[in-house]
Scaffold this active site. Sequence first.
Site, short mmCIF file in Angstrom:
data_model
loop_
_atom_site.label_atom_id
_atom_site.label_comp_id
_atom_site.label_asym_id
_atom_site.label_seq_id
_atom_site.Cartn_x
_atom_site.Cartn_y
_atom_site.Cartn_z
N ALA A 14 1.02 -1.38 0.05
CA ALA A 14 0.01 -0.13 -0.18
C ALA A 14 0.88 1.43 0.28
CB ALA A 14 -0.90 0.27 1.33
N LYS A 33 10.79 0.63 9.59
CA LYS A 33 10.90 0.72 10.78
C LYS A 33 11.92 -1.01 10.90
CE LYS A 33 8.19 -2.50 14.22
NZ LYS A 33 7.29 -2.40 14.71
N ASN A 40 4.33 -7.93 5.51
CA ASN A 40 3.59 -8.81 5.26
C ASN A 40 3.69 -9.23 3.99
OD1 ASN A 40 2.95 -9.76 7.81
ND2 ASN A 40 1.28 -8.70 7.89
N THR A 151 12.09 3.35 13.42
CA THR A 151 10.55 3.51 13.93
C THR A 151 9.85 5.04 14.56
OG1 THR A 151 11.44 1.55 14.73
CG2 THR A 151 9.66 2.05 16.17
N ARG A 272 -12.44 -18.53 5.88
CA ARG A 272 -12.27 -18.92 6.51
C ARG A 272 -11.98 -19.05 7.54
NH1 ARG A 272 -7.00 -14.60 3.61
NH2 ARG A 272 -6.72 -16.52 2.40
N SER A 369 -6.00 -8.92 -0.71
CA SER A 369 -5.90 -7.65 0.92
C SER A 369 -4.04 -7.01 -0.41
CB SER A 369 -4.91 -8.46 1.47
OG SER A 369 -3.91 -9.50 1.25
C1 SIN Z 1 -2.90 -17.59 1.28
O1 SIN Z 1 -1.92 -17.75 -0.24
O2 SIN Z 1 -3.26 -18.11 1.83
C2 SIN Z 1 -2.82 -15.53 1.52
C3 SIN Z 1 -3.39 -14.89 0.86
C4 SIN Z 1 -5.03 -14.30 1.14
O3 SIN Z 1 -4.56 -13.58 2.80
O4 SIN Z 1 -5.32 -13.58 0.74
#
Ligand code: SIN
Length: 491
Positions: A14, A33, A40, A151, A272, A369
Amino acid sequence: MVKSDVLIIGSGIAGLAVAEKARHAKKVVILTKKGSLDGNSALAQGGVAVAMQAGDHWEAHFRDTMAAGCQMNDSKSVSLLVQKGPVYVKEWMEKGFLFDHDSGGRLLFGKEAAHEHHRILHAGGDRTGLLLMSFMLQEIKEHVKLIENETVIDLLIEQQRCTGVCTRNEAGEITYYHADHVVLATGGVGRLYDLTSNHKSLSGDGLAMAYRAGCDFKDLEFIQFHPTLLWMNGESKGLISEAVRGEGAVLKTAKGKPIMAHEHPLKDLAPRDVVARVMFAYLQKGEDLYLDISMIQQFEARFPFITQLCVKHGISISEGKIPVAPGAHFHMGGVKTSLTGKTTVANLYAVGEVACLGVHGANRLASNSLLEGLVFGSRLGEHLAKQHLVDSIADAAQPLLPVRKLKLPTEAEIQQVMRTQVGIVRKQQSLEAAKSWFESYGVGDLPMKGVQLSEEQLNIWNMLTVGWLITSAALKRTVSIGAHYLQKESG
Ligand code: SIN
């Protein structure tokens, strides 16, 4: 004192998407940081969900996103996500980024949970985030100033508007950065839980700073637990992408019983939150679970990163069984923003996982995401590129305050409270107990500035603040929905 037009905190997808658009008209500084790939986004395996394949349509992607989010999503932001997604993805492809394709040059689309169609673009098999992030960094590095290993300890607020940030580097030196526009792109909160797919730097700093700055928040109670983390000796060793179940893998008990067969029409590809709860019930009964991958042809070629991870931990791919358990993965809630990323504090913006414009509702759809970061980061960058410079506010002298003496818990104690009391299945009484525990350290009560805390204290104080914010939000939602699941008290 360092001055820029746009100051971005965080170097995930982002933040980089903001930088790439804003840099055409503005002087951009990014602060991160740790290293630029320590986050992620670079860990993301599955890919980027976009309705670009023949037979698919953004309306189907819209429906799937809303259904996974339990219709709690903001429909305007979902419309933007699914319609603008292909536009921004194509821009990066035109710059030269290669998603996986077949020998005829046709893009390959994977499938993940709760998607009606195959629509997940991936790169390097299961190294989508790392490859995309590396490509983006390469593109912008000549045009923006990227400062690593520093940081941000607090946002600077003068006359009700954000004027910059205050940082501490590895040598302990404090620096003040001033900017016309400050963007929080600090990512998620996985480190609040001991079992997480997140990079260890993700401890919710952005939310804690936003709280001290007076921002409003939205949907903080919704934490997504990814069903399949590689699970060994009670510890998580990394993510096993949902794309593996998309290729046919099945969750089973040690005796070989498929656990999702009768739980949901989509079975192993149910949303999920549903899968994580079913797994949680088995794990509570002391049953071990594994992912049966025996039916996947050429697993090593399709999932090279996961293969490496398994081999590193002594799991044989040819035996076809990967031990798994759910772990904290993604925060649907965050700093409340408008569709252009504006927070409730002037000149302060938020984007990506730290932000919440309601796009994910109560549960995020898989592979939305990276897409969110790309779409809303690019839109914010375009917006900032067009903004006039802000009338400067005379720099108020920032008093250097002495470090406070505080009694604080350990990180492991916070993680234990979050896992047992603010986890996959919650109880009203446990949430109340957790809130009182957080408050016993003065969170929500003691006025605090980041500069009054040592580096170690700041990390714990931020985690306490965020744990308390999430718990307080969870207590306010008294009905189960999506990732917020309340169990009745027994007895
Ligand atoms: C995954 O590869 O299972 C994670 C992908 C996500 O969180 O959208």
